[in-house]
Design a protein around this motif. Structure first.
Motif, mmCIF file in Angstrom:
data_model
loop_
_atom_site.group_PDB
_atom_site.id
_atom_site.type_symbol
_atom_site.label_atom_id
_atom_site.label_comp_id
_atom_site.label_asym_id
_atom_site.label_seq_id
_atom_site.Cartn_x
_atom_site.Cartn_y
_atom_site.Cartn_z
ATOM 1 N N ASP A 61 0.831 -1.206 0.000
ATOM 2 C CA ASP A 61 0.000 0.000 0.000
ATOM 3 C C ASP A 61 0.868 1.259 0.000
ATOM 4 O OD1 ASP A 61 -2.463 -1.215 -0.119
ATOM 5 O OD2 ASP A 61 -2.999 -0.865 1.975
ATOM 6 N N ARG A 62 0.261 2.345 -0.470
ATOM 7 C CA ARG A 62 0.916 3.656 -0.506
ATOM 8 C C ARG A 62 0.204 4.556 0.491
ATOM 9 N NH1 ARG A 62 -0.926 3.975 -6.445
ATOM 10 N NH2 ARG A 62 -2.600 3.013 -5.239
ATOM 11 N N VAL A 63 0.962 5.060 1.482
ATOM 12 C CA VAL A 63 0.335 5.788 2.580
ATOM 13 C C VAL A 63 1.078 7.088 2.877
ATOM 14 C CG1 VAL A 63 1.625 4.449 4.295
ATOM 15 C CG2 VAL A 63 -0.495 5.572 4.973
ATOM 16 N N LEU A 64 0.291 8.107 3.234
ATOM 17 C CA LEU A 64 0.815 9.415 3.601
ATOM 18 C C LEU A 64 0.606 9.636 5.084
ATOM 19 C CD1 LEU A 64 1.727 12.391 2.961
ATOM 20 C CD2 LEU A 64 -0.719 12.886 2.632
ATOM 21 N N ASP A 65 1.655 10.097 5.774
ATOM 22 C CA ASP A 65 1.530 10.605 7.137
ATOM 23 C C ASP A 65 1.456 12.122 7.000
ATOM 24 O OD1 ASP A 65 1.595 11.201 9.794
ATOM 25 O OD2 ASP A 65 3.540 10.297 10.203
ATOM 26 N N ALA A 66 0.246 12.668 7.132
ATOM 27 C CA ALA A 66 -0.005 14.091 6.896
ATOM 28 C C ALA A 66 0.243 14.879 8.177
ATOM 29 C CB ALA A 66 -1.439 14.291 6.426
ATOM 30 N N GLY A 67 1.175 15.826 8.112
ATOM 31 C CA GLY A 67 1.581 16.537 9.320
ATOM 32 C C GLY A 67 2.358 15.589 10.213
ATOM 33 N N CYS A 68 3.379 14.968 9.644
ATOM 34 C CA CYS A 68 4.064 13.835 10.294
ATOM 35 C C CYS A 68 4.886 14.232 11.512
ATOM 36 C CB CYS A 68 4.946 13.099 9.295
ATOM 37 S SG CYS A 68 6.353 14.065 8.681
ATOM 38 N N GLY A 69 5.189 15.527 11.670
ATOM 39 C CA GLY A 69 5.979 15.940 12.825
ATOM 40 C C GLY A 69 7.321 15.233 12.868
ATOM 41 N N THR A 70 7.629 14.631 14.019
ATOM 42 C CA THR A 70 8.911 13.940 14.179
ATOM 43 C C THR A 70 8.868 12.511 13.634
ATOM 44 O OG1 THR A 70 8.346 13.198 16.416
ATOM 45 C CG2 THR A 70 9.487 15.320 16.216
ATOM 46 N N GLY A 71 7.774 12.158 12.973
ATOM 47 C CA GLY A 71 7.716 10.879 12.260
ATOM 48 C C GLY A 71 7.385 9.675 13.118
ATOM 49 N N ARG A 72 6.678 9.884 14.230
ATOM 50 C CA ARG A 72 6.408 8.743 15.116
ATOM 51 C C ARG A 72 5.530 7.675 14.465
ATOM 52 N NH1 ARG A 72 4.456 11.613 20.442
ATOM 53 N NH2 ARG A 72 3.588 13.018 18.880
ATOM 54 N N ALA A 73 4.744 8.040 13.455
ATOM 55 C CA ALA A 73 3.896 7.039 12.788
ATOM 56 C C ALA A 73 4.621 6.310 11.665
ATOM 57 C CB ALA A 73 2.633 7.694 12.237
ATOM 58 N N THR B 265 7.355 4.462 11.407
ATOM 59 C CA THR B 265 7.824 3.094 11.638
ATOM 60 C C THR B 265 6.666 2.096 11.619
ATOM 61 O OG1 THR B 265 9.766 3.890 12.832
ATOM 62 C CG2 THR B 265 9.134 1.589 13.185
ATOM 63 N N PRO B 266 5.563 2.326 12.355
ATOM 64 C CA PRO B 266 4.442 1.391 12.233
ATOM 65 C C PRO B 266 3.807 1.386 10.846
ATOM 66 C CG PRO B 266 3.893 3.187 13.753
ATOM 67 C CD PRO B 266 5.347 3.291 13.456
ATOM 68 N N LEU B 267 3.794 2.522 10.163
ATOM 69 C CA LEU B 267 3.257 2.542 8.796
ATOM 70 C C LEU B 267 4.125 1.696 7.873
ATOM 71 C CD1 LEU B 267 2.208 6.296 8.465
ATOM 72 C CD2 LEU B 267 0.662 4.311 8.557
ATOM 73 N N ARG B 268 5.438 1.809 7.993
ATOM 74 C CA ARG B 268 6.340 0.992 7.179
ATOM 75 C C ARG B 268 6.134 -0.491 7.482
ATOM 76 N NH1 ARG B 268 7.942 0.915 2.647
ATOM 77 N NH2 ARG B 268 8.847 3.002 2.806
ATOM 78 N N ALA B 269 5.987 -0.836 8.766
ATOM 79 C CA ALA B 269 5.754 -2.238 9.132
ATOM 80 C C ALA B 269 4.466 -2.760 8.501
ATOM 81 C CB ALA B 269 5.703 -2.377 10.653
#
Length: 199
Positions: A43-55, A57-61
């Motif tokens: 899947d192709r997913v966007l973390d919108a307003g990702c900040g420090t990127g806490r999401a 790693t779980p999104l990649r998993a």
């Protein structure tokens, strides 16, 4: 850049370096939220307003090595903090505005937005922009690692009926932007509203 954007950049820019230290226990909440979205390998997913990127790693998993993970944020210092934390290994970081995304229409399967709604300058219009980049049937997850009441208490304020994240306000707001809300959870430990992109 609008005054609202300048304010958002200043607010998060001054807090970026210590952001993760302020909320060290949020990781499992992010992981649990992502795990419940039904993302698939590739899947192709966007973390919108990702900040420090806490999401990231779980999104990649969730999407695996063949998937695409993009993190977009308006604040350079937040993206710099994400790189220092090594989260750029899990997704491509892009300095951009979620209200005008540099992405093709219908190019994504999902959008994840943590703490996003409160910072959108024109929520109805901005949620339509998120719908633009997602294919029909794709999903939007609006998340916060703490519920509305607990967050208000932490900030020393009360929830008001005008709160955009209240279900009676959020459901029609999403519907007007092309999203059908499919689930809504607002408990002390998390806020998670999930919607599907309509045709």
């Amino acid at each position: 850049m609008s005054d609202r954007h300048t304010h958002v950049q200043e607010f998060f820019g001054t807090r970026a370096a210590g952001w993760d230290d302020r909320f060290p226990d949020d990781g499992p909440a992010y992981a649990a939220a992502v795990a419940g979205l039904g993302l698939r390998e590739g899947d192709r997913v966007l973390d919108a307003g990702c900040g420090t990127g806490r999401a990231l790693t779980p999104l990649r998993a969730a999407v695996g090595p063949s998937g695409v993970v993009v993190g977009v944020d308006l604040t350079p210092a937040m993206l710099e903090a994400a790189v220092r934390a090594g989260r750029d290994r899990d997704g491509r970081l892009v300095l951009a505005d979620v209200t005008a995304l540099p992405l093709r229409s219908g190019s994504l399967d999902a959008v994840f937005g943590a703490g996003l709604v409160a910072h959108l300058p024109r929520p109805a219009e901005n949620l339509r922009e998120l719908a633009r980049v997602v294919r029909p049937g794709g999903i939007l997850a609006l998340f916060h690692p703490i519920g509305r009441a607990a967050l208000a208490a932490r900030q020393g304020r009360r929830i008001t009926p005008e709160d955009l994240r209240a279900e009676p306000n959020l459901r029609p707001l999403l519907a007007g932007a092309g999203w059908l809300m499919t689930s809504y959870v607002d408990e002390d430990a998390r806020f998670l509203a999930v919607a599907v992109r309509e045709d």
